[in-house]
Design a protein around this motif. Structure first.
Motif, PDB file in Angstrom:
ATOM      1  N   VAL A 140      -8.032  11.632 -18.410  1.00 23.80           N
ATOM      2  CA  VAL A 140      -7.365  11.043 -19.563  1.00 23.80           C
ATOM      3  C   VAL A 140      -7.511  11.976 -20.759  1.00 23.80           C
ATOM      4  O   VAL A 140      -8.596  12.507 -21.014  1.00 23.80           O
ATOM      5  N   MET A 152       2.567   9.959 -13.092  1.00 26.04           N
ATOM      6  CA  MET A 152       1.668  10.205 -11.959  1.00 26.04           C
ATOM      7  C   MET A 152       2.185  11.349 -11.094  1.00 26.04           C
ATOM      8  O   MET A 152       1.459  11.870 -10.261  1.00 26.04           O
ATOM      9  N   LEU A 187       5.702   5.185 -14.775  1.00 23.54           N
ATOM     10  CA  LEU A 187       4.377   5.469 -14.212  1.00 23.54           C
ATOM     11  C   LEU A 187       4.487   6.525 -13.111  1.00 23.54           C
ATOM     12  O   LEU A 187       3.680   7.456 -13.044  1.00 23.54           O
ATOM     13  N   HIS A 220      -9.880  11.368  -6.759  1.00 26.98           N
ATOM     14  CA  HIS A 220      -9.512  11.522  -8.164  1.00 26.98           C
ATOM     15  C   HIS A 220      -8.817  10.250  -8.617  1.00 26.98           C
ATOM     16  O   HIS A 220      -8.389   9.439  -7.795  1.00 26.98           O
ATOM     17  N   ARG A 221      -8.709  10.094  -9.900  1.00 24.66           N
ATOM     18  CA  ARG A 221      -8.097   8.914 -10.475  1.00 24.66           C
ATOM     19  C   ARG A 221      -6.914   9.312 -11.331  1.00 24.66           C
ATOM     20  O   ARG A 221      -7.032  10.226 -12.165  1.00 24.66           O
ATOM     21  N   ILE A 222      -5.796   8.669 -11.111  1.00 28.15           N
ATOM     22  CA  ILE A 222      -4.651   8.963 -11.962  1.00 28.15           C
ATOM     23  C   ILE A 222      -4.018   7.656 -12.398  1.00 28.15           C
ATOM     24  O   ILE A 222      -4.249   6.611 -11.804  1.00 28.15           O
ATOM     25  N   GLY A 223      -3.219   7.743 -13.432  1.00 27.38           N
ATOM     26  CA  GLY A 223      -2.601   6.521 -13.924  1.00 27.38           C
ATOM     27  C   GLY A 223      -1.621   6.807 -15.030  1.00 27.38           C
ATOM     28  O   GLY A 223      -1.097   7.913 -15.145  1.00 27.38           O
ATOM     29  N   GLY A 224      -1.397   5.793 -15.842  1.00 27.18           N
ATOM     30  CA  GLY A 224      -0.349   5.886 -16.847  1.00 27.18           C
ATOM     31  C   GLY A 224      -0.750   6.587 -18.132  1.00 27.18           C
ATOM     32  O   GLY A 224       0.115   6.977 -18.920  1.00 27.18           O
ATOM     33  N   LEU A 225      -2.039   6.748 -18.368  1.00 32.69           N
ATOM     34  CA  LEU A 225      -2.451   7.449 -19.590  1.00 32.69           C
ATOM     35  C   LEU A 225      -2.153   8.941 -19.449  1.00 32.69           C
ATOM     36  O   LEU A 225      -2.152   9.479 -18.347  1.00 32.69           O
TER      37      LEU A 225
END
Lengths: 362, 683
Positions: free
Chosen positions: B489, B337, B333, B475-480
């Motif tokens: 995404v 990220m 991750l 902002h949004r972040i993640g594993g996708l």
């Protein structure tokens, strides 16, 4: 912006964080352009909509709000809120959220999780976040099924749930999320329903005001894999007149300071059995009907309430089960840092040199 | 401590260039403290010191048994040394089990000081002695000093109101006093140390100091010891020095990194041997704005650290092999990220619980490849206890500059070993850090300013980092998988391919200093024919072995890799200059395989996984045989590894198995040569 967040945290303590000199945030400020991709009819839409309406009302600027999720349908929610967000890995959202929250008391940190994410793969993190009383608002979307992986039974599913991985009916006893949270020592525990916007808003607002860990179970169905019909209170037919456990009744609503009575004519009430001390269903007119008090320090009462569903009621009551004051881990963590350096930071060179060094002359 | 080393001085003090001393006793006898104090004393008088603690996995294994023996070996010298020494010259044995467990490693003619108190029928029985070694003549070839240390210590502290058992426990300080006298070391620093350590227990404090002094006086006043030894200060470069353990060095390096970066340090950790001490050290440093968090498990530890990094801290997690296995999903991750994060793996013997207190280098491939998907990240390794400091700074530098998790490999030997460390001046520390994004970095199609969290610095390919609290950059972040630039995404096939290649390119482009070769005979191609290359804690033994081989008149080059990923750009060209490249490792050839994969160059492996560092003599012998193989015969397969003149030896497993099947008596050869060496192919 200092990465420590201390100055900001202190400065903003007097007023809603990050809003000084700016217009109040609106629903639009919390809404991203991303297309929302949940199944039609899913309760997640209602929760998202409630959150978008609720967050501006809390007075916290979008940039001071962090939403952390795990994996599952519910965990897509951060993408739809225009705040800082982490869509993390399965079950671990409370861990990332803990790292954010305890270091940055100026932030409002929310965790979005589901019954598979929080109760199964992430069970350990959930109970530890609650026990530590980390200042997290944990929304547990409980649809009693694994939706994203196409319908397997979850640790919240009833015994006998038929699913692709339990074609002959599941054998597992389910978790009761409220009882679990209370057992872990949670200081704020509530249950609400996705279909009741008003109750949902009120419950989340109360959770947001709580300083410490808040666990909010949001009871849902899954229109695709676990269709639980909507049951507003008192909608039932004739059967509800005679059966306090009838699913038609809908859940009991807990209101602080009010006696717990229910039924089409409030004919039933929760009373304490004088012989065993346990909570049981009795007559609504009984003078011994319990008056709901979520502020009771001892969690035995809240625990007994949460367990009623398994014996005497169609489902667990909704409302705030427990809301007690206890210093949050975040606060203690920051106080420890503050008291350790009354005169400012220690000097690095003296740390490195230590007390047992020696000098080799040139 | 060869007695013919240097002449006796007129005052009866014999000067030594170096000496190896091993304190050994029961787990409860305080041998680690005793050894640590002796090392600190030696360091304080200016000796170069290298140490090797060795203790059982159980906190209190059955007392008096060989399984419960704990030891601490020190090498002190008047010159630069990098290993704790192969064989002790002096053994202090506090019970029969300690004697039995260590006597075979003592140099013939070496000194034994033993506590006779537990040489009773029961004590001998527990240790597995059928006959008392004090009476059967088996110790005749050593200089034996059999002293009732427990009895003498108890008598010395009789006035301090201790229970009989507690009084007996001061025997370690009595022994330390005696050995300190033998080696002309002042004991005042240790007395000060005891004052602080036992400040809350005045009786215990006074008794320990009394025992320490009594031990010293015993040496001074009895005539049992004919000679006093002295190791003169080593000629170290000028500066301020202190005695540094590997775990502490890494902890301090991380603190210095956070200081240089102007960020608070946040550690998420879960207790695990042998890494817990880093957690302990950092937990002491709250006043340096070090935030340490003991999580509920290894996964939570790294999760919290990543959360800390997301919130603007220098996020760090510290663990050992089993913990690394648990963290691997979260490391993936952090890779996607693109978050700065330092992951310290203090390696121990594996797999599974393996040998928790012993050393091994068997997590290299796990560090390089142990994640699902294409998940490249930089890997670096500390080479010695003092180097823990610099390597932690380097790990943080890369993590911050490239927004990437970095794995720093240490091991149990580095973690618990210690050596003098020159304290750097603050202006010698590197400039590291991160410029956080505060403004939008692009405009959208209608001209509104926007923040693109995956737009990249063209030089480093690092992405901008905006932390919560920064207006307008939410902002949004993640594993996708992320859309290039926007970080949204994306399931687009071409985009996924682009992002995978971009992440790989970023790591491939990390600036890594060129590999340097140490060869007094000349630069690569014109000096030695054989290059010995290693990584991590084998630096000390390989270096000393090379010096010994050179002292014997042979030519050998040495190089050591700090950066395992990405590798130095000149690696292949350096390796190709040598006829033979020898790779000693405390695993079954993980670096050798990595080198072959990355450079297409085959090497000769020399491998052991015995839980202890290489012995210098062992490596020197292997290097010599490899060099002679090159000189005598151009087919190193036959010469590389032979023992006792055999053509094929140091235990090629295949050969051993074949021999076993064929009923050939290969067992003798393979047991003498307890290491595997394999020549993969000639070049």
């Amino acid at each position: 912006m200092s990465p420590t967040g201390e100055a900001e945290g202190a400065a903003r303590a007097e007023e809603p964080a990050g809003t000084a000199g700016r217009r109040a945030p609106t629903v639009a400020d919390f809404t991203t352009a991303n297309e929302v991709r949940w199944c039609p009819g899913c309760g997640d839409h209602a929760i998202l909509s409630t959150m978008r309406g609720l967050l501006p009302a809390l007075g916290v600027a979008p940039e001071n709000t962090v939403v952390v999720s795990g994996i599952g349908c519910s965990s897509r929610l951060p993408y739809y809120l225009d705040t800082y967000g982490i869509h993390s890995i399965h079950g671990r959202a409370p861990t990332f959220a803990t790292g954010v929250s305890i270091n940055r008391p100026d932030l409002s940190v929310w965790v979005v999780t589901g019954d598979g994410d929080a109760l199964s793969i992430g069970g350990n993190h959930l109970i530890h976040a609650l026990r530590r009383n980390v200042n997290l608002k944990i929304l547990l979307f409980n649809n009693h099924i694994y939706g994203l992986t196409k319908g397997q039974f979850s640790p919240a599913s009833k015994v006998g749930t038929v699913s692709p991985s339990s074609p002959h009916g599941s054998l597992d006893y389910p978790f009761n999320p409220i009882a679990l949270a209370l057992g872990a020592g949670a200081t704020f525990v509530a249950r609400t329903i996705d279909t009741d916007r008003r109750h949902l808003t009120a419950t989340l607002t109360a959770a947001a005001a709580h300083k410490g860990a808040a666990l909010i179970e949001i009871r849902q169905g899954c229109p695709t894999f676990n269709n639980i019909p909507r049951q507003p209170r008192g909608s039932g037919g004739a059967t509800t007149e005679n059966d306090p456990a009838s699913p038609e009744l809908g859940p009991i609503r807990l209101s602080p300071g009010l006696p717990i009575v229910f039924g089409p004519n409030d004919q039933w009430g929760i009373v304490r059995d004088p012989n065993t001390g346990e909570l049981v269903v009795g007559n609504g007119g009984d003078p011994r009907v319990v008056v709901h008090d979520p502020g009771t320090q001892n969690s035995t009462y809240a625990y007994a309430l949460s367990r009623l569903a398994e014996t005497a009621l169609g489902e667990a009551p909704i409302g705030v089960y427990r809301s007690v004051s206890q210093p949050s881990f975040d606060q203690l963590f920051q106080e420890r840092l503050a008291t350790a350096r009354p005169g400012g930071r220690g000097e690095l060179r003296s740390l490195l040199t230590g007390s047992d060094s020696w000098v080799v002359a040139g | 401590m060869p007695t013919d080393q240097l002449p006796e001085r007129p005052d009866g003090v014999r000067r030594l260039e170096n000496v190896v001393i091993r304190f050994a006793g029961d787990s409860g006898d305080g041998m680690q403290l005793t050894g640590d104090r002796f090392g600190a004393q030696a360091a304080a008088i200016g000796n170069d010191v290298a140490t090797l603690p060795n203790y059982p996995a159980e906190i209190r294994a059955p007392s008096g048994t060989v399984a419960g023996v704990s030891s601490y070996q020190l090498h002190i010298a008047d010159h630069d040394i990098t290993t704790p020494g192969d064989q002790p010259d002096v053994l202090i044995a506090m019970n029969p089990a300690a004697l039995r467990a260590n006597i075979t490693e003592l140099r013939p003619g070496g000194v034994i000081i033993l506590d006779t108190d537990s040489f009773t029928e029961l004590g001998l029985d527990k240790a597995g002695y059928e006959v008392d070694p004090l009476t059967d003549g088996s110790l005749d070839s050593y200089q034996l000093f059999a002293i009732n240390l427990t009895g003498l210590a108890s008598a010395a502290v009789a006035d301090h109101n201790l229970k009989r058992k507690d009084a007996a426990r001061t025997k370690n300080m009595y022994a330390l006093g005696l050995v300190s006298w033998m080696f002309s070391q002042p004991i005042e620093d240790t007395a000060d140390y005891l004052r602080k350590r036992f400040a809350s227990k005045p009786d215990v404090q006074a008794a320990n100091i009394a025992a320490l002094r009594a031990g010293w006086i015993y040496g001074e006043t009895t005539e049992a010891f004919a000679t006093v030894y002295e190791v003169k200060p080593a000629a170290l470069p000028p500066g301020t020095y202190r005695h540094m353990k590997g775990n502490k060095g890494i902890a301090y390096g991380l603190v210095a990194a956070a200081h240089q970066a102007g960020m608070p340090l946040f550690l998420g950790a879960y207790p695990i041997t042998p890494a817990s001490e880093v957690l302990h050290e950092l937990s002491l440093l709250t006043s340096y704005d070090v935030r340490s968090f003991q999580a509920e498990d290894e996964i939570a530890a790294i999760g919290a650290a990543i959360g800390g990094s997301f919130a603007g801290m220098l996020g760090v997690t510290v663990t050992s092999g089993p913990g690394m296995a648990l963290k691997s999903e979260a490391i993936g991750l952090a890779v996607i990220m693109e978050m700065p994060l330092v992951i310290v793996n203090v390696q121990r013997g594996g797999p599974s619980t393996g040998l928790p207190t012993k050393t091994e280098q068997s997590d290299l491939l796990q560090a390089l490849y142990g994640r699902h998907g294409e998940a490249p990240l930089p890997v670096i390794a500390a080479r010695s206890p003092a180097d823990g400091f610099a390597s932690a700074l380097e790990a943080a530098r890369i993590a911050l500059a490239y927004r990437t998790p970095v794995i720093l490999l240490s091991d149990s030997y580095i973690a618990n070993g210690s050596e003098p460390w020159r304290v750097p001046e603050l202006d010698e520390l590197p400039d590291i850090g991160i410029e956080l994004a505060t403004e939008p970095n692009a405009v959208d199609e209608v001209g509104n300013p926007v923040f693109l969290p995956y737009a990249r610095d063209p030089a480093t390919l690092a992405r901008p980092l905006a932390i919560p609290g920064t207006p307008g950059l939410a902002h949004r972040i993640g594993g996708l998988e992320k859309q290039d630039l926007t970080g949204a995404v994306s399931y687009d096939a071409d985009n996924h391919d682009l992002m995978i290649r971009t992440r790989q390119s970023k790591i491939d482009g990390v600036d890594v200093p060129p590999l340097e070769v140490d060869d007094p005979a000349g630069p690569p191609g014109s000096g030695a024919d054989v290059l010995v290359i290693g990584w991590g804690s084998t630096w000390g033994p390989i270096g000393e072995a090379c010096r010994q081989v050179r002292a014997d008149g042979l030519k050998v080059a040495q190089a050591h890799l700090r950066h395992l990923a990405p590798l130095p750009a000149n690696l292949a060209s350096v390796l190709s200059e040598y006829h033979t490249v020898l790779v000693p490792e405390m695993n079954l050839g993980q670096l050798a395989g990595h080198l072959r994969r990355e450079t297409l160059i085959d090497t000769v492996g020399y491998n052991q996984t015995r839980g202890m560092p290489f012995q210098v003599s062992e490596l020197a012998s292997v290097i010599t045989r490899v060099i002679q193989g090159v000189v005598d015969d151009d087919t190193p397969e036959q010469a590389a590894v032979g023992g006792n003149g055999a053509a094929k030896v140091v235990g090629d497993v295949t050969a051993r198995l074949t021999a076993a099947k064929a009923g050939v008596g290969a067992g003798g050869k393979t047991t003498v040569t307890h290491s595997d060496a394999t020549r993969e192919a000639g070049r």
